[in-house]
Design a protein around this motif. Sequence first.
Motif, PDB file in Angstrom:
ATOM      1  N   GLY A 122     -27.372  -4.520  27.939  1.00  0.00           N
ATOM      2  CA  GLY A 122     -28.497  -5.269  28.492  1.00  0.00           C
ATOM      3  C   GLY A 122     -28.660  -5.080  29.980  1.00  0.00           C
ATOM      4  N   LEU A 123     -28.671  -6.170  30.708  1.00  0.00           N
ATOM      5  CA  LEU A 123     -29.027  -6.203  32.117  1.00  0.00           C
ATOM      6  C   LEU A 123     -28.094  -5.359  32.987  1.00  0.00           C
ATOM      7  CD1 LEU A 123     -31.098  -7.713  33.962  1.00  0.00           C
ATOM      8  CD2 LEU A 123     -29.315  -9.429  34.330  1.00  0.00           C
ATOM      9  N   SER A 124     -28.662  -4.620  33.932  1.00  0.00           N
ATOM     10  CA  SER A 124     -27.897  -3.869  34.926  1.00  0.00           C
ATOM     11  C   SER A 124     -27.747  -4.723  36.184  1.00  0.00           C
ATOM     12  CB  SER A 124     -28.604  -2.554  35.271  1.00  0.00           C
ATOM     13  OG  SER A 124     -28.666  -1.711  34.151  1.00  0.00           O
ATOM     14  N   LEU A 125     -26.527  -4.810  36.705  1.00  0.00           N
ATOM     15  CA  LEU A 125     -26.242  -5.669  37.843  1.00  0.00           C
ATOM     16  C   LEU A 125     -25.499  -4.902  38.927  1.00  0.00           C
ATOM     17  CD1 LEU A 125     -24.982  -8.829  35.911  1.00  0.00           C
ATOM     18  CD2 LEU A 125     -27.175  -8.610  37.088  1.00  0.00           C
ATOM     19  N   SER A 126     -25.758  -5.260  40.192  1.00  0.00           N
ATOM     20  CA  SER A 126     -25.033  -4.660  41.302  1.00  0.00           C
ATOM     21  C   SER A 126     -23.886  -5.551  41.770  1.00  0.00           C
ATOM     22  CB  SER A 126     -25.992  -4.406  42.472  1.00  0.00           C
ATOM     23  OG  SER A 126     -26.573  -5.619  42.914  1.00  0.00           O
ATOM     24  N   GLN A 127     -23.925  -6.831  41.419  1.00  0.00           N
ATOM     25  CA  GLN A 127     -22.897  -7.796  41.830  1.00  0.00           C
ATOM     26  C   GLN A 127     -22.807  -8.884  40.776  1.00  0.00           C
ATOM     27  OE1 GLN A 127     -23.991 -11.135  43.382  1.00  0.00           O
ATOM     28  NE2 GLN A 127     -21.886 -11.855  43.366  1.00  0.00           N
ATOM     29  N   VAL A 128     -21.589  -9.371  40.519  1.00  0.00           N
ATOM     30  CA  VAL A 128     -21.380 -10.396  39.496  1.00  0.00           C
ATOM     31  C   VAL A 128     -20.335 -11.378  39.991  1.00  0.00           C
ATOM     32  CG1 VAL A 128     -19.601  -9.080  38.257  1.00  0.00           C
ATOM     33  CG2 VAL A 128     -21.029 -10.737  37.007  1.00  0.00           C
ATOM     34  N   ASP A 129     -20.446 -12.654  39.578  1.00  0.00           N
ATOM     35  CA  ASP A 129     -19.518 -13.684  40.028  1.00  0.00           C
ATOM     36  C   ASP A 129     -19.167 -14.598  38.857  1.00  0.00           C
ATOM     37  OD1 ASP A 129     -18.351 -15.164  42.600  1.00  0.00           O
ATOM     38  OD2 ASP A 129     -19.191 -16.696  41.279  1.00  0.00           O
ATOM     39  N   ALA A 130     -17.851 -14.750  38.610  1.00  0.00           N
ATOM     40  CA  ALA A 130     -17.365 -15.563  37.493  1.00  0.00           C
ATOM     41  C   ALA A 130     -16.829 -16.910  37.961  1.00  0.00           C
ATOM     42  CB  ALA A 130     -16.282 -14.805  36.737  1.00  0.00           C
ATOM     43  N   GLY A 131     -17.211 -17.338  39.161  1.00  0.00           N
ATOM     44  CA  GLY A 131     -16.673 -18.570  39.712  1.00  0.00           C
ATOM     45  C   GLY A 131     -17.322 -19.845  39.217  1.00  0.00           C
ATOM     46  N   GLY A 132     -18.409 -19.739  38.465  1.00  0.00           N
ATOM     47  CA  GLY A 132     -19.075 -20.926  37.957  1.00  0.00           C
ATOM     48  C   GLY A 132     -18.274 -21.630  36.873  1.00  0.00           C
ATOM     49  N   ASP A 133     -18.597 -22.873  36.602  1.00  0.00           N
ATOM     50  CA  ASP A 133     -17.886 -23.678  35.615  1.00  0.00           C
ATOM     51  C   ASP A 133     -18.348 -23.304  34.209  1.00  0.00           C
ATOM     52  OD1 ASP A 133     -16.374 -25.545  34.327  1.00  0.00           O
ATOM     53  OD2 ASP A 133     -17.632 -27.253  34.867  1.00  0.00           O
ATOM     54  N   GLY A 134     -17.817 -22.193  33.698  1.00  0.00           N
ATOM     55  CA  GLY A 134     -18.134 -21.794  32.332  1.00  0.00           C
ATOM     56  C   GLY A 134     -19.306 -20.849  32.204  1.00  0.00           C
ATOM     57  N   PHE A 135     -19.930 -20.476  33.303  1.00  0.00           N
ATOM     58  CA  PHE A 135     -21.047 -19.539  33.236  1.00  0.00           C
ATOM     59  C   PHE A 135     -20.833 -18.402  34.225  1.00  0.00           C
ATOM     60  CE2 PHE A 135     -22.150 -22.867  36.226  1.00  0.00           C
ATOM     61  CZ  PHE A 135     -22.678 -22.188  37.314  1.00  0.00           C
ATOM     62  N   LEU A 136     -21.633 -17.361  34.068  1.00  0.00           N
ATOM     63  CA  LEU A 136     -21.543 -16.171  34.896  1.00  0.00           C
ATOM     64  C   LEU A 136     -22.860 -15.989  35.633  1.00  0.00           C
ATOM     65  CD1 LEU A 136     -19.583 -13.608  35.249  1.00  0.00           C
ATOM     66  CD2 LEU A 136     -21.135 -12.478  33.650  1.00  0.00           C
ATOM     67  N   VAL A 137     -22.786 -15.523  36.874  1.00  0.00           N
ATOM     68  CA  VAL A 137     -24.008 -15.240  37.618  1.00  0.00           C
ATOM     69  C   VAL A 137     -23.925 -13.831  38.186  1.00  0.00           C
ATOM     70  CG1 VAL A 137     -24.495 -17.647  38.208  1.00  0.00           C
ATOM     71  CG2 VAL A 137     -23.101 -16.247  39.756  1.00  0.00           C
ATOM     72  N   GLY A 138     -25.080 -13.255  38.479  1.00  0.00           N
ATOM     73  CA  GLY A 138     -25.094 -11.915  39.030  1.00  0.00           C
ATOM     74  C   GLY A 138     -26.422 -11.579  39.656  1.00  0.00           C
ATOM     75  N   SER A 139     -26.461 -10.432  40.326  1.00  0.00           N
ATOM     76  CA  SER A 139     -27.681  -9.993  40.987  1.00  0.00           C
ATOM     77  C   SER A 139     -27.922  -8.520  40.708  1.00  0.00           C
ATOM     78  CB  SER A 139     -27.575 -10.215  42.493  1.00  0.00           C
ATOM     79  OG  SER A 139     -28.649  -9.608  43.183  1.00  0.00           O
ATOM     80  N   THR A 140     -29.188  -8.165  40.594  1.00  0.00           N
ATOM     81  CA  THR A 140     -29.567  -6.763  40.450  1.00  0.00           C
ATOM     82  C   THR A 140     -29.679  -6.075  41.808  1.00  0.00           C
ATOM     83  OG1 THR A 140     -31.933  -7.277  40.530  1.00  0.00           O
ATOM     84  CG2 THR A 140     -30.873  -7.283  38.355  1.00  0.00           C
ATOM     85  N   GLY A 141     -29.498  -6.855  42.867  1.00  0.00           N
ATOM     86  CA  GLY A 141     -29.703  -6.370  44.223  1.00  0.00           C
ATOM     87  C   GLY A 141     -30.977  -6.912  44.831  1.00  0.00           C
ATOM     88  N   SER A 142     -31.839  -7.445  43.963  1.00  0.00           N
ATOM     89  CA  SER A 142     -33.087  -8.036  44.447  1.00  0.00           C
ATOM     90  C   SER A 142     -33.468  -9.295  43.662  1.00  0.00           C
ATOM     91  CB  SER A 142     -34.233  -7.028  44.349  1.00  0.00           C
ATOM     92  OG  SER A 142     -34.435  -6.636  43.009  1.00  0.00           O
ATOM     93  N   ARG A 143     -32.788  -9.561  42.547  1.00  0.00           N
ATOM     94  CA  ARG A 143     -33.091 -10.742  41.757  1.00  0.00           C
ATOM     95  C   ARG A 143     -31.820 -11.261  41.104  1.00  0.00           C
ATOM     96  NH1 ARG A 143     -38.033 -11.542  37.322  1.00  0.00           N
ATOM     97  NH2 ARG A 143     -38.006 -13.822  37.414  1.00  0.00           N
ATOM     98  N   ALA A 144     -31.688 -12.590  41.026  1.00  0.00           N
ATOM     99  CA  ALA A 144     -30.484 -13.224  40.509  1.00  0.00           C
ATOM    100  C   ALA A 144     -30.669 -13.691  39.066  1.00  0.00           C
ATOM    101  CB  ALA A 144     -30.096 -14.399  41.386  1.00  0.00           C
ATOM    102  N   TYR A 145     -29.527 -13.713  38.345  1.00  0.00           N
ATOM    103  CA  TYR A 145     -29.528 -14.096  36.939  1.00  0.00           C
ATOM    104  C   TYR A 145     -28.318 -14.973  36.636  1.00  0.00           C
ATOM    105  CZ  TYR A 145     -33.104 -10.543  36.109  1.00  0.00           C
ATOM    106  OH  TYR A 145     -34.262  -9.816  36.136  1.00  0.00           O
ATOM    107  N   CYS A 146     -28.423 -15.716  35.533  1.00  0.00           N
ATOM    108  CA  CYS A 146     -27.342 -16.584  35.077  1.00  0.00           C
ATOM    109  C   CYS A 146     -27.105 -16.337  33.587  1.00  0.00           C
ATOM    110  CB  CYS A 146     -27.718 -18.046  35.324  1.00  0.00           C
ATOM    111  SG  CYS A 146     -26.606 -19.261  34.578  1.00  0.00           S
ATOM    112  N   LEU A 147     -25.834 -16.306  33.199  1.00  0.00           N
ATOM    113  CA  LEU A 147     -25.458 -16.165  31.788  1.00  0.00           C
ATOM    114  C   LEU A 147     -24.736 -17.436  31.370  1.00  0.00           C
ATOM    115  CD1 LEU A 147     -25.426 -14.171  29.367  1.00  0.00           C
ATOM    116  CD2 LEU A 147     -23.145 -13.471  30.145  1.00  0.00           C
ATOM    117  N   ARG A 148     -25.357 -18.193  30.486  1.00  0.00           N
ATOM    118  CA  ARG A 148     -24.819 -19.506  30.135  1.00  0.00           C
ATOM    119  C   ARG A 148     -23.492 -19.398  29.376  1.00  0.00           C
ATOM    120  NH1 ARG A 148     -29.383 -19.041  26.597  1.00  0.00           N
ATOM    121  NH2 ARG A 148     -28.834 -19.256  24.374  1.00  0.00           N
ATOM    122  N   THR A 149     -22.799 -20.539  29.317  1.00  0.00           N
ATOM    123  CA  THR A 149     -21.455 -20.611  28.757  1.00  0.00           C
ATOM    124  C   THR A 149     -21.353 -19.988  27.376  1.00  0.00           C
ATOM    125  OG1 THR A 149     -20.989 -22.635  30.000  1.00  0.00           O
ATOM    126  CG2 THR A 149     -19.597 -22.189  28.101  1.00  0.00           C
ATOM    127  N   GLY A 150     -22.298 -20.312  26.506  1.00  0.00           N
ATOM    128  CA  GLY A 150     -22.234 -19.837  25.132  1.00  0.00           C
ATOM    129  C   GLY A 150     -22.130 -18.333  25.029  1.00  0.00           C
TER     130      GLY A 150
END
Length: 260
Positions: A98-126
């Motif tokens: 799926g999504l291509s990302l330039s940066q990702v962060d697993a510090g959230g409480d059960g979710f993942l976040v990341g950026s394509t370099g120009s737009r941010a996204y969130c991946l929920r816990t499930g």
Amino acid sequence: MTAVVCFVLLLSLVAGSHAWRCVEGPTLNRAIQIDASKGQVVASTAYNQNFFLTGVSWTYLHGQRMKHITTGDTGTWGVTSNNQLYKMIGGNFTRVPGLSLSQVDAGGDGFLVGSTGSRAYCLRTGFARAFKGAGSVSWSALPAYSLKYYSCGLYGCWGVDTIGRVYHTRAVYSTNCGQTGWQVVSSSPKMKMVEAASNGLVFALSTDGKVYLRAGIYASRTQGTAWSNIPMCVAMRHLSYDLGRLWVVSNAGMIMFCMH
């Protein structure tokens, strides 16, 4: 005078309760990025090699090479030089379609976040916790803002846009990635990254490599009040914070850790 001695002398002379003392960390040749969470520390090098800190030495993570690696509540994740996302499953990095990302962060409480370099996204816990190598995941896009770096901690999430402005939202909800609304925190100094820790502290790195701590953050005032510079002898390229240690990587690839 070596860079290590420079760090120790300078930071030991900084007076008052805001003094930080830095020492040289375990040597990792040409380090470029580091991430620390819940007692674990991972790092990547200019060769896109990835390592896990075991005691006082680095253990090589075999398999797919990553330019950016992160660890946290949802596991260990990384993105490759061509922006493909991987999750470590059973000791091996497994491609997440799926999504291509330039940066990702697993510090959230059960979710993942990341950026394509120009737009941010969130991946929920499930999706973040359940992915075991098969099937797809569904990302939630953050509207309106062009965030190139995205990090979440105790008091919400923080981001930096493509022109160096810092943004903050009080909460991102792990079950559906719903957000409370983002606000501009600061446009000066211009930042290239921001890291939110699990204890509420927030650090940032300016475009000229200076390290900052966000002062005045409380549960009732999650944006804080101002940026406070932490003096360093050389310019930094990346940082992370966990369990009382601020990890920094210099432009020359040296890893340090600093304690308050």
